[in-house]
Scaffold this motif. Structure first.
Motif, short mmCIF file in Angstrom:
data_model
loop_
_atom_site.label_atom_id
_atom_site.label_comp_id
_atom_site.label_asym_id
_atom_site.label_seq_id
_atom_site.Cartn_x
_atom_site.Cartn_y
_atom_site.Cartn_z
N TYR A 51 0.93 -1.20 -0.10
CA TYR A 51 -0.15 -0.03 0.03
C TYR A 51 0.86 1.30 0.01
N LEU A 52 0.40 2.27 -0.45
CA LEU A 52 1.21 3.70 -0.48
C LEU A 52 -0.03 4.61 -0.67
N ASP A 53 0.35 5.94 0.14
CA ASP A 53 -0.48 6.93 0.09
C ASP A 53 0.55 8.20 -0.43
N THR A 54 -0.13 9.17 -0.88
CA THR A 54 0.61 10.26 -1.37
C THR A 54 -0.15 11.39 -1.93
N LEU A 55 0.37 12.52 -2.45
CA LEU A 55 -0.50 13.63 -2.73
C LEU A 55 -0.78 13.95 -4.23
N SER A 56 -2.07 14.34 -4.64
CA SER A 56 -2.24 14.16 -5.90
C SER A 56 -1.39 15.27 -6.66
N ASN A 57 -0.46 16.18 -6.00
CA ASN A 57 0.53 17.20 -6.73
C ASN A 57 1.76 16.55 -6.88
N MET A 58 2.03 15.32 -6.35
CA MET A 58 3.12 14.54 -6.54
C MET A 58 3.00 13.54 -7.99
N THR A 59 2.78 14.35 -8.97
CA THR A 59 2.58 13.69 -10.27
C THR A 59 3.43 12.71 -10.97
N SER A 60 4.86 13.24 -10.72
CA SER A 60 6.02 12.31 -11.22
C SER A 60 5.78 11.05 -10.44
N ALA A 61 5.81 11.19 -8.98
CA ALA A 61 5.66 10.02 -8.21
C ALA A 61 4.49 9.00 -8.29
N ILE A 62 3.15 9.45 -8.80
CA ILE A 62 2.11 8.64 -9.08
C ILE A 62 2.51 8.09 -10.37
N LYS A 63 3.12 8.59 -11.33
CA LYS A 63 3.37 8.12 -12.59
C LYS A 63 4.22 6.91 -12.40
N LEU A 64 5.34 7.11 -11.33
CA LEU A 64 6.16 5.89 -11.12
C LEU A 64 5.44 4.65 -10.53
N TYR A 65 4.65 4.99 -9.72
CA TYR A 65 3.96 4.09 -9.07
C TYR A 65 3.03 3.48 -10.00
N GLU A 66 2.22 3.79 -10.84
CA GLU A 66 1.41 3.19 -11.78
C GLU A 66 2.52 2.34 -12.59
N LYS A 67 3.63 2.97 -13.04
CA LYS A 67 4.64 2.16 -14.01
C LYS A 67 4.84 0.82 -13.18
N LEU A 68 5.07 1.01 -11.70
CA LEU A 68 5.47 -0.28 -10.85
C LEU A 68 4.24 -1.01 -10.63
N GLY A 69 3.13 -0.76 -11.33
CA GLY A 69 2.06 -1.73 -11.14
C GLY A 69 0.85 -1.64 -10.02
#
Length: 160
Positions: A118-136
């Protein structure tokens, strides 16, 4: 660029704390309900140990800490772990270090027998979100029940 990835050691606690706090402030993650305010940030090497089924990896460039990422049980005894505190200095972003650090953490989590992360983050951390999506990681509609980061607005889960 030569970057070394290694488990956190006590002499790097202050450096990673400063990075976590400053990057958190950059993205508005200041105060209760955000990762940079967690008590562990003040003593990362003591919190992230194999005895706690957790680890925190740092990235060093020329001996200087430029970022880190960790993984720990979501709750005690859970088969769910949490990817935690992926923070990189501005100069360390966009170099693939976030992916490398996260992959180290997810590999460690598998060796510890966790079934999902699990992870939680902020919607303004867009690069991190893209990375997490790439990681599955896939998006959740709400946080897991026992999350302590109640001011985050993006929640994700990955089967290991």
């Amino acid at each position: 660029m030569s970057v070394e990835i290694m488990p956190i050691q006590p002499q790097f606690d202050a450096d990673i704390r400063n990075i976590i706090k400053s990057v958190g402030a950059e993205f508005g993650a200041v105060g209760e309900g955000y990762g940079p305010s967690d008590p562990e940030v003040n003593n990362m090497s003591a919190f992230y140990t194999e005895q706690n089924q957790s680890c925190y990896f740092i990235a060093l460039k020329d001996g200087v800490v430029i970022g880190g990422c960790g993984v720990a049980p979501f709750t005690k005894g859970s088969t769910t772990c949490e990817l935690k505190k992926l923070f990189l200095t501005k100069g360390a972003r966009g170099l693939g270090l976030g992916e490398k650090l996260s992959t180290y953490c997810l590999s460690f989590a598998k060796t510890q027998g966790f079934s999902e992360c699990y992870l939680d983050t902020l919607s303004n951390m867009t690069s991190a979100i893209k990375l997490y999506e790439k990681l599955g990681f896939t998006h959740l509609l709400e946080p897991l029940e026992d999350t302590v980061h109640n001011r985050c607005d993006v929640w994700m889960l990955k089967k290991l």
